[in-house]
Design an enzyme around this catalytic site. Structure first.
Site, PDB file in Angstrom:
ATOM      1  NE  ARG A  80       0.237   2.322  -0.681  1.00 55.82           N
ATOM      2  CZ  ARG A  80       0.280   1.801   0.508  1.00 55.82           C
ATOM      3  NH1 ARG A  80       0.977   0.754   0.709  1.00 55.82           N
ATOM      4  NH2 ARG A  80      -0.405   2.324   1.493  1.00 55.82           N
ATOM      5  CB  THR A  81       0.106   8.597  -0.099  1.00 50.32           C
ATOM      6  OG1 THR A  81      -0.865   7.576   0.045  1.00 50.32           O
ATOM      7  CG2 THR A  81      -0.559   9.847  -0.604  1.00 50.32           C
ATOM      8  CE  LYS A 108      13.140  21.519  16.375  1.00 51.54           C
ATOM      9  NZ  LYS A 108      13.683  21.930  15.083  1.00 51.54           N
ATOM     10  NE  ARG A 130      -1.556  10.538   4.164  1.00 45.44           N
ATOM     11  CZ  ARG A 130      -1.550   9.257   3.772  1.00 45.44           C
ATOM     12  NH1 ARG A 130      -0.914   8.351   4.472  1.00 45.44           N
ATOM     13  NH2 ARG A 130      -2.165   8.907   2.666  1.00 45.44           N
ATOM     14  CG  HIS A 160      -6.401   9.571   0.490  1.00 45.25           C
ATOM     15  ND1 HIS A 160      -5.642  10.282  -0.429  1.00 45.25           N
ATOM     16  CD2 HIS A 160      -5.597   8.588   0.953  1.00 45.25           C
ATOM     17  CE1 HIS A 160      -4.433   9.742  -0.500  1.00 45.25           C
ATOM     18  NE2 HIS A 160      -4.382   8.717   0.324  1.00 45.25           N
TER      19      HIS A 160
END
Lengths: 343, 426
Positions: A80-81, A108, A130, A160
């Site tokens: 969603r975000t 990596k 995020r 958030h």
């Protein structure tokens, strides 16, 4: 006593946590946390979102960020975000790049800073980040080139902010702008919740009448009352006469950490059922940042019931994110951009 | 052989209850005499110390030099040079090197490197269990013969209590001190910040008080049972100081130390996600910091150490929980301690004692004193020099310090080891 004046050092130290969010004119440069933002700033974001809510419904697209490149930099899975950020950017006519880092560079062995330097070299204007570690958005904001804005889309358990803003937007749409008369209860796993922390800051900044948190002691972080909330361990008294009930998601892995005995017992004690919801005000709204665990923290009849505004939250998320993007990129845009915006 | 006179300094030697302006006479690398006159002493070299403090060389009870194993962070040569520039003449290193100090060959390797570097003395703690794995006893007697001054399992937990108990009994058999970094790994649970309002606000994985205190309680019972001599390292909680005090009152053979940064910083210092303040044990609150200061001034705690942990730049360039804990702290050990004296938090003799006499006693070495025939390890300090710490000017290979920009009063002007001037500020 330690002399404050003698304590300054390189990049981060000496700058307050939240001050790096504002440019020299007090405009929003980054959005990393709700903490420390003024009531005026929050209100102004919500007001701007209000103008975009109309765009979403009819016009669909405005040219405010034409020519800007926005990078969705997600080190943690999200549907969603990430999607609403992407939609918001596209409705502002920006170019969007989605990068799922967990499967690319850092696996990596490339360091976070190296990843940033590479993206900077691609002439990006905004990073939406995020990450599983608290403080990542601040770390990035402290290390990016000065023309880049950083939006925190969730860092560890810390913050958030856009989720909290869209929650405030939802509350304001349903309950009006005067938060002083509201009683808001947040129920569930506050220990691990960045959403709850940001909501608590936002509700306090908007002078909410009473903020309650409801959870067993194992799911409450220590000294949370110092954030300006009252603590309840029992949902009946916790949501009594509440105007807004916010349910938090319970992650399945909490059983393994010995925080809870079982989902069943959690639902029995803290699950929001129609019966329990009667303790709140008759016109109380029910919110949830998603994704919902039906039958764990909330009963389907409530989640899909008349008092639920859960899907509205998702819709408003686009307008709120458009507002934040236009305000942050707008604060250091060219005069050409500004003219276009005011017309 | 060479004869050296340090004259007219304020000689402070807690081991001999001495604090007066006088002279020190050094012969063959040892203290020959301390006093106003020494008949027949012909000095080859004279150091004028008027207006300076002359103290025993500092004994740092815990410093990680990163060699062997992590030479990209620092090495014995780089760190022993940094140490002497800061008045530290003896360093004690924990056994968590790579390879672990669990056999004489590793001790010999370290001693050889130290000798080649030719700066500060280095003594080592041996591993309490083989490979620090908490399963089998190390060859403690062999480690002692090789020069280890004590035993420790460093930060590695020993899950089996019976192993701890037997390791303590065996250490006691060989009259060795065990050095304990009290930490319950289940309770600290990969945390990175003190459990309190700051970690709650920042959403940082918390470390509760009990991670340290429950572990101390557990160890105290085993110490009582086995009668081993034990030293608790790097306390961070007010309650820990209380527990050590009680244990001492009850007659247990225990001592404890604190790192200099714990006497100055608190959880508030991480509130901007400042990774330079990411340390283990974590910075607690002001009440804890004050209790640790009181612990020092009331002689409950015996030593102030650097807990030196130099890092390469990248180790601190990441989101807070992903950064490596620790401070490059050799060069702030004396300055931070003097700062407490200058701020009226403790008297000078106590401060010097916690840096010299007492840590040397815990390590069982004949240093940290200006007694006749002791090794002439000496630190000469100009107490009036005002200066500002610049992280980029640290001599240590690690530039990771939260004290960049702090103002200090008092600076080392000369350091002597075995009667030789090994560092001179000018």
């Amino acid at each position: 006593m330690v002399n404050k004046a003698t304590r300054k050092t390189d990049n981060m130290i000496g700058k307050d946590l939240w001050n790096i969010q504002l440019d020299n004119n007090g405009n929003l440069k980054h959005l990393l946390t709700i903490e420390g933002l003024s009531t005026e700033m929050l209100t102004s974001i919500l007001d701007t979102a209000e103008t975009f809510a109309g765009v979403n419904e009819s016009v669909k697209k405005v040219p405010l960020l034409r020519g800007k490149t926005i990078v969705n930099l997600f080190f943690e899975a999200s549907t969603r975000t990430r999607t609403t950020f992407e939609l918001a950017a596209k409705r502002l006519s920006a170019d969007v790049l989605n990068i799922n880092i967990s499967t690319s560079a850092t696996s990596k062995g490339e360091s976070l800073l190296d990843t940033l330097r590479n993206l900077e070299a691609m002439q990006c204007d905004m990073f939406i980040v995020r990450h599983e570690s608290s403080g990542t958005a601040h770390f990035i904001a402290n290390h990016v080139a000065p023309h880049i804005s950083v939006l925190n889309a969730g860092d560890g358990r810390h913050a958030h902010p856009t989720q909290a803003l869209l929650d405030m937007f939802t509350i304001r749409r349903n309950k009006g702008a005067d938060f002083g008369k509201l009683r808001v209860a947040i129920v569930g796993d506050l220990l691990h919740s960045r959403v709850a922390r940001s909501q608590i800051h936002a509700l306090n900044i908007l002078n909410t009448g009473e903020i309650r948190v409801v959870a067993p002691k194992t799911l409450l972080p220590k000294d949370i009352e110092q954030m300006g909330v009252s603590v309840y361990h029992d949902i009946q008294s916790g949501i009594k006469d509440a105007d807004v009930v916010i349910m938090l998601r319970l992650q399945k892995e909490r059983m393994q950490g010995a925080l809870l005995p079982s989902e069943q017992e959690y639902f029995q004690l803290y699950g929001l059922t129609e019966e329990r919801l009667k303790a709140a005000k008759p016109d109380a709204i029910v919110m949830h940042p998603g994704p919902i665990n039906r039958g764990v923290e909330i009963d389907s009849t409530v989640a899909d019931g008349p008092q639920s505004v859960i899907l509205n939250q998702v819709t408003y998320g686009i307008a709120v994110r458009m507002a934040v993007m236009s305000m942050t990129l707008g604060s250091h845009s060219t005069s050409d951009d500004k003219q276009r915006k005011s017309s | 052989m060479s004869r050296l006179l340090i004259q007219n300094g304020r000689v402070i030697d807690p081991a001999n209850n001495l604090d007066q302006v006088t002279n020190i006479y050094i012969s063959d690398g040892k203290i020959f005499a301390v006093g106003d006159a020494c008949e027949g002493f012909q000095a080859d070299q004279t150091i004028e110390a008027t207006g300076h403090y002359v103290i025993p060389g500092i004994v740092d009870i815990c410093a990680r030099l990163r060699e062997p194993g992590l030479e990209y962070k620092a090495d014995i040569a780089s760190e022993t040079v940094a140490a002497t520039s800061a008045g530290i003449t003896t360093l004690c290193i924990p056994p968590d090197t790579d390879p672990v100090i669990d056999e004489p060959a590793v001790v010999e390797l370290i001693h050889r490197k130290v000798k080649n570097a030719g700066h500060a003395n280095v003594v080592a703690l041996g591993a309490l269990t083989l490979g620090l794995k908490g399963e089998y006893l190390s060859e403690m007697a062999a480690l002692k013969t090789a020069g280890c001054v004590g035993l420790s399992n460093a930060r590695s937990p020993v899950h089996n209590t019976l192993v701890i108990s037997r390791a303590f009994e065996y250490a006691a058999t060989h009259n060795m001190t065990v050095f304990i970094e009290a930490n319950d790994p289940w309770l600290s649970n990969k945390g990175c910040a003190h459990e309190g309002p700051v970690s709650t606000r920042l959403g940082l994985p918390p470390i509760p008080y009990s991670a340290e205190t429950a572990s101390i309680a557990h160890y105290l019972e085993l110490i009582t049972d086995t009668n081993v001599r034990a030293h608790f390292c790097r306390l961070s909680c007010a309650r820990s100081v209380e527990m050590i005090n009680q244990a001492k009152t009850m007659g247990l053979n225990v001592t404890a130390d604190v790192s200099a940064h714990q006497l100055h910083l608190t959880e508030m210092d991480i509130s901007s996600f400042n990774s330079q303040c990411h340390v283990i044990p974590p910075l607690r609150n002001q009440r804890d910091r004050d209790a640790l200061r009181t612990g020092i001034s009331h002689n409950i705690l015996s030593a102030i150490c650097s807990d030196h942990q130099p890092h390469e730049i990248d180790a601190k360039q990441a989101p807070f929980p992903a950064t490596e804990p620790g401070i490059s702290a050799l060069e702030t050990l004396l300055p931070l301690t003097l700062r407490l004296v200058n701020d009226g938090q403790m008297n000078l003799t106590t401060a010097i004692s916690k840096l010299t006499k007492e840590p040397a006693e815990i390590l069982g070495i004949n240093r940290g004193t200006l007694s006749q025939n002791a090794a002439a390890d000496i630190c000469i300090i100009n107490p009036a020099t005002e200066w500002t710490l610049d992280a980029n000017s640290l001599i240590s290979q690690g530039r990771n310090t939260p004290f960049h920009g702090w103002n200090f009063t008092g600076k080392v002007s000369q350091t002597l080891i075995d009667g030789k001037v090994i560092y001179s500020a000018n």
